[in-house]
Motif scaffolding. Structure first.
Motif, PDB file in Angstrom:
ATOM      1  N   GLU A  53       9.647  13.044  -7.403  1.00 39.96           N
ATOM      2  CA  GLU A  53       8.543  13.989  -7.248  1.00 39.96           C
ATOM      3  C   GLU A  53       7.310  13.498  -7.984  1.00 39.96           C
ATOM      4  O   GLU A  53       6.257  13.266  -7.397  1.00 39.96           O
ATOM      5  CB  GLU A  53       8.943  15.367  -7.793  1.00 39.96           C
ATOM      6  N   TRP A  54       7.459  13.327  -9.304  1.00 41.02           N
ATOM      7  CA  TRP A  54       6.288  13.004 -10.125  1.00 41.02           C
ATOM      8  C   TRP A  54       5.925  11.533 -10.026  1.00 41.02           C
ATOM      9  O   TRP A  54       4.763  11.164 -10.185  1.00 41.02           O
ATOM     10  CB  TRP A  54       6.518  13.445 -11.569  1.00 41.02           C
ATOM     11  N   GLY A  55       6.927  10.687  -9.711  1.00 37.01           N
ATOM     12  CA  GLY A  55       6.641   9.272  -9.481  1.00 37.01           C
ATOM     13  C   GLY A  55       5.713   9.093  -8.300  1.00 37.01           C
ATOM     14  O   GLY A  55       4.702   8.382  -8.387  1.00 37.01           O
ATOM     15  N   LEU A  56       6.023   9.778  -7.217  1.00 35.52           N
ATOM     16  CA  LEU A  56       5.184   9.663  -6.023  1.00 35.52           C
ATOM     17  C   LEU A  56       3.779  10.217  -6.287  1.00 35.52           C
ATOM     18  O   LEU A  56       2.773   9.639  -5.857  1.00 35.52           O
ATOM     19  CB  LEU A  56       5.834  10.401  -4.851  1.00 35.52           C
ATOM     20  N   VAL A  57       3.724  11.343  -7.022  1.00 32.60           N
ATOM     21  CA  VAL A  57       2.421  11.922  -7.350  1.00 32.60           C
ATOM     22  C   VAL A  57       1.604  10.923  -8.186  1.00 32.60           C
ATOM     23  O   VAL A  57       0.426  10.665  -7.899  1.00 32.60           O
ATOM     24  CB  VAL A  57       2.591  13.258  -8.114  1.00 32.60           C
ATOM     25  N   ALA A  58       2.243  10.335  -9.189  1.00 28.51           N
ATOM     26  CA  ALA A  58       1.542   9.406 -10.077  1.00 28.51           C
ATOM     27  C   ALA A  58       1.101   8.153  -9.328  1.00 28.51           C
ATOM     28  O   ALA A  58      -0.038   7.677  -9.492  1.00 28.51           O
ATOM     29  CB  ALA A  58       2.456   9.024 -11.247  1.00 28.51           C
ATOM     30  N   ILE A  59       1.970   7.630  -8.488  1.00 32.04           N
ATOM     31  CA  ILE A  59       1.610   6.451  -7.707  1.00 32.04           C
ATOM     32  C   ILE A  59       0.433   6.774  -6.804  1.00 32.04           C
ATOM     33  O   ILE A  59      -0.534   6.018  -6.686  1.00 32.04           O
ATOM     34  CB  ILE A  59       2.827   5.960  -6.870  1.00 32.04           C
ATOM     35  N   GLY A  60       0.510   7.968  -6.165  1.00 28.66           N
ATOM     36  CA  GLY A  60      -0.562   8.389  -5.269  1.00 28.66           C
ATOM     37  C   GLY A  60      -1.892   8.499  -5.995  1.00 28.66           C
ATOM     38  O   GLY A  60      -2.911   7.964  -5.534  1.00 28.66           O
TER      39      GLY A  60
END
Lengths: 159, 520
Positions: free
Chosen positions: A73-80
């Motif tokens: 969840e937060w990995g994808l948000v951070a990468i984005g």
């Protein structure tokens, strides 16, 4: 300051590509964050191919599943966010390559594979996720965050 | 030099512009997310809240009472279904456990062994077994002795006695209740005798082979007061309870047509069961087999594939229409229809069978203003499902529930015009246990699994519905309650199925005279 050897047009296309890919990751992350029922459990359990055993073992451990959920969840948000803003672009790009490569390993585009969950589009062995990984690798080799992006301000001193 | 470095470290306007160039993208993203979130919230709000549905309330698991009495069971009939019922009650042949263990070693998705071990102990013993085929009777004895759920090298505890005649089993003092899983032509007589012997009864569907038997059985159950459960395990399917809620909230509007079906396409599903190599006149008590029906010389085919003949079975009407009917009946409380017509034929399995392999029945419920339609083929798996068609919405009812708004709905007119509802997209979908992935073996099993007849999900965990159905019956015996598929429900099922069968066999429209309780 030496910006790069990129022409303006090359730079423009690379930055737009980076922002669009970031947009995609951010969206994927946000919908997971906003859905309280989302869990990686089913996806892990639906794994096929050579590494299916490892992913399924992860699915069978509830503690591990919640860690995987959080990282997704937060990995994808951070990468984005990283890709859109050009913030810690290199870290974001490498993280994206690692994370999406894991999706490829868990759901390889095997012709005979029959996944229960709707997954990314595939053209035989080549799937959307695989293409995404290589697009990220292009961004890694032709970085733009230090030209157009917050990295420009963050790493100013080193220049 | 130092001055120059300081100069270059300073963030100038150009740096700021380039640094923040992509920031507005986040604004656009946020706006989009907000719009999307708001649309979904509105949609959710306008559907579930307006309809007063609460799908977050899942059914909960109720363990059996710890201080309950140990019930002593007898099993009559240990064929395919008898085996499944014994397993659902917690007893399997040790050889089968070995096979499951092996399966689990070879395929991590094969959960048969694990599921069986995890299945709740129902506090029962098997004290009597009765089967007319020696091999099956012997298998049943070994399953009954396998109290520890172990393989062939495990420790057995033989408790059961084999009875060659079911009447002797019914006379035994150490038996409280019986499971009857014989061919249909024996159901009624055995259940009636069991009731008179004071034994509680779990009997498989179709309830009886003839109309008269249905009346006689109902009388016996009512007079003796024993607890009877008919084997429609679909009663335990969680999604059917949710379907009831949807119906009660009138989400579908006025329902005028219900369509249910059976689609199978393999010999096993068409009742071409294996003929056991050890079956012969000395291992099978043929005389007892044909006792309550028309005489016929010894026939292995008729013994093992009895569903194909009217003398023993009830065809698609009693075998599979009943499951679909009972699913609808528990949701809509339809009861016995006013009339029935039926058609079909033996179109694919030209193996000497009498019962049709393609069969349609149409029932009318004028008081409810609706038609209930069943259509079946044993030679095509094309899936159609159970559909209730209402003026405002249609619902597909399987293990998963899906409700589609109708394009011309009056009730949802505004939402449809506003684009909040879309006739192409489900307005409600209820997917219990959606995170489960599993390997189910045969085509027939897949057929049943899809229809919610094998498993249901309670709090995300998968349960065998047959296990829950037996458990409900046992708990009702202990607490003196009536189970969900009691004799009244069973009677409705039996009469409805018989009406269709009579309509087919006599090629006429059949009516139910409700006042005089007669098929005319």
């Amino acid at each position: 300051m030496k910006e790069n050897n990129l022409s303006n047009r090359q730079l423009l296309v690379l930055v737009i590509a980076r922002v669009l890919m970031g947009w995609y990751c951010l969206y994927e992350g946000m919908v997971k964050v906003m859905n309280p029922n989302w869990s990686s459990f089913a996806y892990l359990n639906d794994s096929q191919g050579w590494f299916a055993g490892i992913f399924k073992a992860m699915a069978s451990n509830p503690g591990l599943v919640s860690v995987v959920d959080f990282l997704n969840e937060w990995g994808l948000v951070a990468i984005g966010l990283g890709l859109i803003l050009g913030l810690l672009t290199r870290v974001a790009t490498i993280s994206g390559v690692v994370l999406i490569s894991l999706y490829c390993l868990s759901h390889p585009s095997l012709i005979e594979a029959n996944y229960m969950l709707p997954s990314s589009e595939t053209a035989m062995w080549v799937g959307k996720n695989l293409i995404f990984v290589f697009l990220l690798l292009i961004l890694l080799l032709f970085p733009t965050g230090h030209i157009i992006g917050l990295d420009r301000l963050l790493f100013k001193k080193k220049n | 030099m130092a001055e120059e470095k300081k100069q270059s470290n300073k963030i100038n306007r150009r740096d700021a512009l380039k640094g923040f160039a992509t920031l507005p993208v986040l604004g656009a993203f946020g706006y989009g997310m907000y719009k999307k979130w708001n649309a979904e919230r509105l949609k959710k709000h306008s559907i579930t809240n307006e309809l007063g549905l609460d799908f977050s309330a899942e059914s909960t698991f109720q363990p059996i009472a710890a201080d309950g009495k140990t019930l002593r069971l007898g099993i009559i009939g240990y064929g395919i279904r008898g085996r499944q019922l014994m397993q659902a009650a917690g007893f399997a042949k040790p050889e089968l456990i070995d096979e499951w263990k092996k399966g689990a070693q070879q395929n991590s998705n094969d959960r048969r062994y694990q599921d069986f071990l995890e299945q709740e102990h129902l506090n029962i013993t098997i004290n009597g077994v009765c089967d007319l085929f020696d091999v099956f009777a012997d298998d049943a004895m070994r399953a009954a002795a396998n109290v520890n759920r172990e393989g062939t090298n495990g420790k057995m505890n033989p408790t059961a006695k084999r009875y060659r005649r079911y009447t002797d089993l019914l006379q035994a003092d150490d038996i409280d209740a019986v499971i009857i899983a014989t061919p249909d032509h024996w159901h009624a007589q055995m259940a009636i005798d069991a009731a008179h012997a004071g034994k509680h009864i779990y009997v498989e569907k179709g309830l009886t082979r003839t109309v008269d038997e249905a009346f006689a059985l109902r009388k016996a159950i009512k007079e003796t007061g024993v607890i009877m459960q008919l084997g429609h395990q679909g009663r335990q399917t969680d999604s059917y309870n949710k379907a009831r809620e949807i119906i009660e909230k009138n989400v579908l509007g006025k329902i005028s047509l219900i369509e249910v079906c059976t689609n199978r396409n393999d010999p096993n599903g068409a009742w071409v069961y294996d003929i056991h190599p050890e079956g012969n006149p000395s291992t099978i008590d043929w005389a007892q087999f044909i006792e309550p029906t028309n005489p016929h010389p010894f026939s292995l085919e008729r013994f093992f594939r009895w569903r194909c003949w009217w003398d023993y079975g009830t065809g698609l009407g009693g075998d599979l229409l009943t499951h679909e009917y009972d699913a609808i009946n528990q949701v809509l409380k339809l009861g016995i229809p006013h009339s029935a017509v039926a058609s079909g034929g033996v179109y694919f399995y030209k193996d000497g069978r009498e019962v049709p392999d393609v069969f349609q029945a149409v029932f009318e419920y004028p008081e409810r203003d609706l038609t209930f339609m069943y259509s079946a083929s044993l030679s095509s798996e094309y899936f159609r499902g159970k559909v209730m068609m209402g003026h405002d919405a249609a619902m597909e009812m399987e293990n998963v529930l899906t409700v589609y708004p109708d394009r011309r709905s009056t009730r949802y007119k505004e939402q449809l015009e506003a684009g909040i509802l879309d006739p192409e997209k489900p307005m409600i979908s209820y997917i219990p246990g959606q995170s489960q992935v599993d390997a189910v073996t045969s085509a027939t099993e897949q057929y049943f699994a899809k229809r919610g007849l094998l498993y249901t999900y309670i709090q995300g965990k998968r349960f065998d519905t047959t296990h829950l159905h037996i458990k409900e019956w046992l708990e009702c015996i202990r607490q003196g309650k009536q189970p969900s598929c009691d004799i009244d429900q069973g009677f409705q099922e039996a009469i409805t199925a018989h009406m269709a069968t009579i309509a087919y066999r006599e090629n006429r429209k059949v009516f139910w005279d409700a006042e005089n309780e007669k098929i005319v």
